[in-house]
Scaffold this motif. Sequence first.
Motif, PDB file in Angstrom:
ATOM      1  N   TYR A  25      43.154  15.648 -11.310  1.00  0.00           N
ATOM      2  CA  TYR A  25      42.649  14.275 -11.475  1.00  0.00           C
ATOM      3  C   TYR A  25      41.295  14.327 -10.905  1.00  0.00           C
ATOM      4  CZ  TYR A  25      41.656   9.344 -11.008  1.00  0.00           C
ATOM      5  OH  TYR A  25      41.133   8.300 -11.230  1.00  0.00           O
ATOM      6  N   TRP A  26      41.238  14.691  -9.664  1.00  0.00           N
ATOM      7  CA  TRP A  26      40.100  14.566  -8.742  1.00  0.00           C
ATOM      8  C   TRP A  26      38.781  15.486  -9.443  1.00  0.00           C
ATOM      9  CZ3 TRP A  26      38.295  10.236  -6.959  1.00  0.00           C
ATOM     10  CH2 TRP A  26      39.027   9.348  -6.710  1.00  0.00           C
ATOM     11  N   SER A  27      39.566  16.785  -9.880  1.00  0.00           N
ATOM     12  CA  SER A  27      38.565  17.737 -10.396  1.00  0.00           C
ATOM     13  C   SER A  27      38.051  17.299 -11.791  1.00  0.00           C
ATOM     14  CB  SER A  27      39.105  19.245 -10.887  1.00  0.00           C
ATOM     15  OG  SER A  27      39.641  19.767  -9.476  1.00  0.00           O
ATOM     16  N   LEU A  28      38.723  16.619 -12.477  1.00  0.00           N
ATOM     17  CA  LEU A  28      38.340  16.104 -13.968  1.00  0.00           C
ATOM     18  C   LEU A  28      37.241  15.026 -13.309  1.00  0.00           C
ATOM     19  CD1 LEU A  28      38.359  15.912 -16.996  1.00  0.00           C
ATOM     20  CD2 LEU A  28      40.101  14.010 -16.461  1.00  0.00           C
ATOM     21  N   LEU A  29      37.321  14.124 -12.581  1.00  0.00           N
ATOM     22  CA  LEU A  29      36.383  13.174 -12.215  1.00  0.00           C
ATOM     23  C   LEU A  29      35.308  13.880 -11.758  1.00  0.00           C
ATOM     24  CD1 LEU A  29      38.140  10.116 -10.499  1.00  0.00           C
ATOM     25  CD2 LEU A  29      37.187  10.203 -12.562  1.00  0.00           C
ATOM     26  N   LYS A  30      35.085  14.964 -10.885  1.00  0.00           N
ATOM     27  CA  LYS A  30      33.991  15.774 -10.395  1.00  0.00           C
ATOM     28  C   LYS A  30      33.166  16.080 -11.746  1.00  0.00           C
ATOM     29  CE  LYS A  30      33.062  19.627  -7.584  1.00  0.00           C
ATOM     30  NZ  LYS A  30      33.715  20.765  -7.065  1.00  0.00           N
ATOM     31  N   PHE A  31      33.968  16.762 -12.614  1.00  0.00           N
ATOM     32  CA  PHE A  31      33.535  17.311 -13.861  1.00  0.00           C
ATOM     33  C   PHE A  31      32.685  16.270 -14.407  1.00  0.00           C
ATOM     34  CE2 PHE A  31      33.563  18.389 -18.375  1.00  0.00           C
ATOM     35  CZ  PHE A  31      32.726  19.532 -18.430  1.00  0.00           C
ATOM     36  N   VAL A  71      20.352   8.988  -9.525  1.00  0.00           N
ATOM     37  CA  VAL A  71      20.807   8.382  -8.195  1.00  0.00           C
ATOM     38  C   VAL A  71      21.951   7.693  -8.303  1.00  0.00           C
ATOM     39  CG1 VAL A  71      19.869   6.856  -6.209  1.00  0.00           C
ATOM     40  CG2 VAL A  71      18.141   8.740  -7.280  1.00  0.00           C
ATOM     41  N   MET A  72      22.009   6.636  -9.224  1.00  0.00           N
ATOM     42  CA  MET A  72      23.144   6.108  -9.165  1.00  0.00           C
ATOM     43  C   MET A  72      24.568   6.941  -9.389  1.00  0.00           C
ATOM     44  SD  MET A  72      24.327   3.102 -12.321  1.00  0.00           S
ATOM     45  CE  MET A  72      24.549   4.513 -13.335  1.00  0.00           C
ATOM     46  N   VAL A  73      24.435   7.953 -10.304  1.00  0.00           N
ATOM     47  CA  VAL A  73      25.718   8.913 -10.705  1.00  0.00           C
ATOM     48  C   VAL A  73      25.952   9.552  -9.168  1.00  0.00           C
ATOM     49  CG1 VAL A  73      26.270  10.971 -11.613  1.00  0.00           C
ATOM     50  CG2 VAL A  73      25.236   9.205 -12.956  1.00  0.00           C
ATOM     51  N   LEU A  74      24.764  10.205  -8.496  1.00  0.00           N
ATOM     52  CA  LEU A  74      25.223  10.617  -7.265  1.00  0.00           C
ATOM     53  C   LEU A  74      25.470   9.778  -6.150  1.00  0.00           C
ATOM     54  CD1 LEU A  74      21.927  13.106  -6.875  1.00  0.00           C
ATOM     55  CD2 LEU A  74      24.446  13.458  -6.758  1.00  0.00           C
ATOM     56  N   SER A  75      25.311   8.424  -6.171  1.00  0.00           N
ATOM     57  CA  SER A  75      25.988   7.569  -5.385  1.00  0.00           C
ATOM     58  C   SER A  75      27.022   7.145  -5.496  1.00  0.00           C
ATOM     59  CB  SER A  75      24.970   6.032  -5.349  1.00  0.00           C
ATOM     60  OG  SER A  75      23.398   6.382  -4.880  1.00  0.00           O
ATOM     61  N   VAL A  76      27.601   6.926  -6.891  1.00  0.00           N
ATOM     62  CA  VAL A  76      28.890   6.706  -7.052  1.00  0.00           C
ATOM     63  C   VAL A  76      29.667   7.732  -6.627  1.00  0.00           C
ATOM     64  CG1 VAL A  76      30.591   6.086  -9.080  1.00  0.00           C
ATOM     65  CG2 VAL A  76      28.341   4.761  -8.873  1.00  0.00           C
ATOM     66  N   SER A  77      29.231   8.967  -6.964  1.00  0.00           N
ATOM     67  CA  SER A  77      30.191  10.049  -6.751  1.00  0.00           C
ATOM     68  C   SER A  77      30.196  10.450  -5.335  1.00  0.00           C
ATOM     69  CB  SER A  77      29.596  11.343  -7.397  1.00  0.00           C
ATOM     70  OG  SER A  77      30.317  12.609  -7.111  1.00  0.00           O
ATOM     71  N   ASN A  78      29.459  10.235  -4.351  1.00  0.00           N
ATOM     72  CA  ASN A  78      29.345  10.271  -3.173  1.00  0.00           C
ATOM     73  C   ASN A  78      30.033   9.148  -2.498  1.00  0.00           C
ATOM     74  OD1 ASN A  78      27.997  12.470  -2.842  1.00  0.00           O
ATOM     75  ND2 ASN A  78      25.950  11.440  -2.597  1.00  0.00           N
ATOM     76  N   GLN A  79      30.205   7.844  -3.033  1.00  0.00           N
ATOM     77  CA  GLN A  79      30.959   6.628  -2.584  1.00  0.00           C
ATOM     78  C   GLN A  79      32.328   7.149  -2.534  1.00  0.00           C
ATOM     79  OE1 GLN A  79      29.536   4.137  -0.709  1.00  0.00           O
ATOM     80  NE2 GLN A  79      31.514   3.239  -0.346  1.00  0.00           N
ATOM     81  N   VAL A  82      34.380  12.422  -3.945  1.00  0.00           N
ATOM     82  CA  VAL A  82      35.064  13.265  -5.342  1.00  0.00           C
ATOM     83  C   VAL A  82      35.193  14.660  -4.756  1.00  0.00           C
ATOM     84  CG1 VAL A  82      35.191  13.785  -7.434  1.00  0.00           C
ATOM     85  CG2 VAL A  82      34.620  11.586  -7.090  1.00  0.00           C
ATOM     86  N   PRO A  83      34.071  15.404  -4.508  1.00  0.00           N
ATOM     87  CA  PRO A  83      34.310  16.648  -4.129  1.00  0.00           C
ATOM     88  C   PRO A  83      35.282  16.997  -2.804  1.00  0.00           C
ATOM     89  CG  PRO A  83      32.276  16.271  -4.525  1.00  0.00           C
ATOM     90  CD  PRO A  83      32.584  14.988  -4.453  1.00  0.00           C
ATOM     91  N   GLU A  84      35.329  15.836  -1.907  1.00  0.00           N
ATOM     92  CA  GLU A  84      36.192  16.083  -0.881  1.00  0.00           C
ATOM     93  C   GLU A  84      37.328  15.818  -1.035  1.00  0.00           C
ATOM     94  OE1 GLU A  84      33.508  14.200  -1.101  1.00  0.00           O
ATOM     95  OE2 GLU A  84      32.062  14.531   0.883  1.00  0.00           O
ATOM     96  N   LYS A  85      37.939  14.908  -1.933  1.00  0.00           N
ATOM     97  CA  LYS A  85      39.004  14.682  -2.533  1.00  0.00           C
ATOM     98  C   LYS A  85      39.596  15.750  -3.177  1.00  0.00           C
ATOM     99  CE  LYS A  85      38.704  10.004  -1.931  1.00  0.00           C
ATOM    100  NZ  LYS A  85      38.751   8.546  -2.580  1.00  0.00           N
ATOM    101  N   VAL A  86      39.013  16.472  -4.063  1.00  0.00           N
ATOM    102  CA  VAL A  86      39.526  17.827  -4.667  1.00  0.00           C
ATOM    103  C   VAL A  86      39.763  18.708  -3.723  1.00  0.00           C
ATOM    104  CG1 VAL A  86      38.629  19.778  -6.120  1.00  0.00           C
ATOM    105  CG2 VAL A  86      37.854  17.498  -6.703  1.00  0.00           C
TER     106      VAL A  86
END
Length: 173
Positions: A25-31, A71-79, A82-86
Amino acid sequence: MDERSVRLLDKCEAMSLLCSKATSYWSLLKFIFQLPLIFTSAIMCVLNALENETDKNTMKIPNIVVNGVSVMVLSVSNQLKVPEKVELFKNLSNQFLLLAHSIEALEPENITRDIINSSTEKYDILLQQCLFEDIPKRYKLEVIKAFEGRALPLQLNGASGLVRPPHVFSQIV
């Protein structure tokens, strides 16, 4: 195997499956978060190339918009981290699976209270690292269904407010 080791084995296998599903699930979100970044990088490259050939003032607004989207996409991903949860769920899945294999490898005559207590302690430590709130409910319900009749972790056996799906019984006519 004694009853405690079988229950612990079931719980480890259930957690390994659950964490594996969470990893997917989190890998898909990361992609999904990476796709807009790839597109905005390509667009920025084109805009920067056009900027050299045209009036610099006409390229300012598109540059700002594309940078803002990145910046918005990076901010949401960092918030959402996602990579940490994967990585977390992937590691937990592997560790639960290793623990399950170590329990399976025990010879029935060599199982002692200390070995089971040690394995239970390892299981509890891994369980504390699991972010159950970040696993979608549908995956929890899938694991509950897949492990019907077997021991489940406390977080999946209904004590956490998770309602098991009703059983559908078919009548033989």
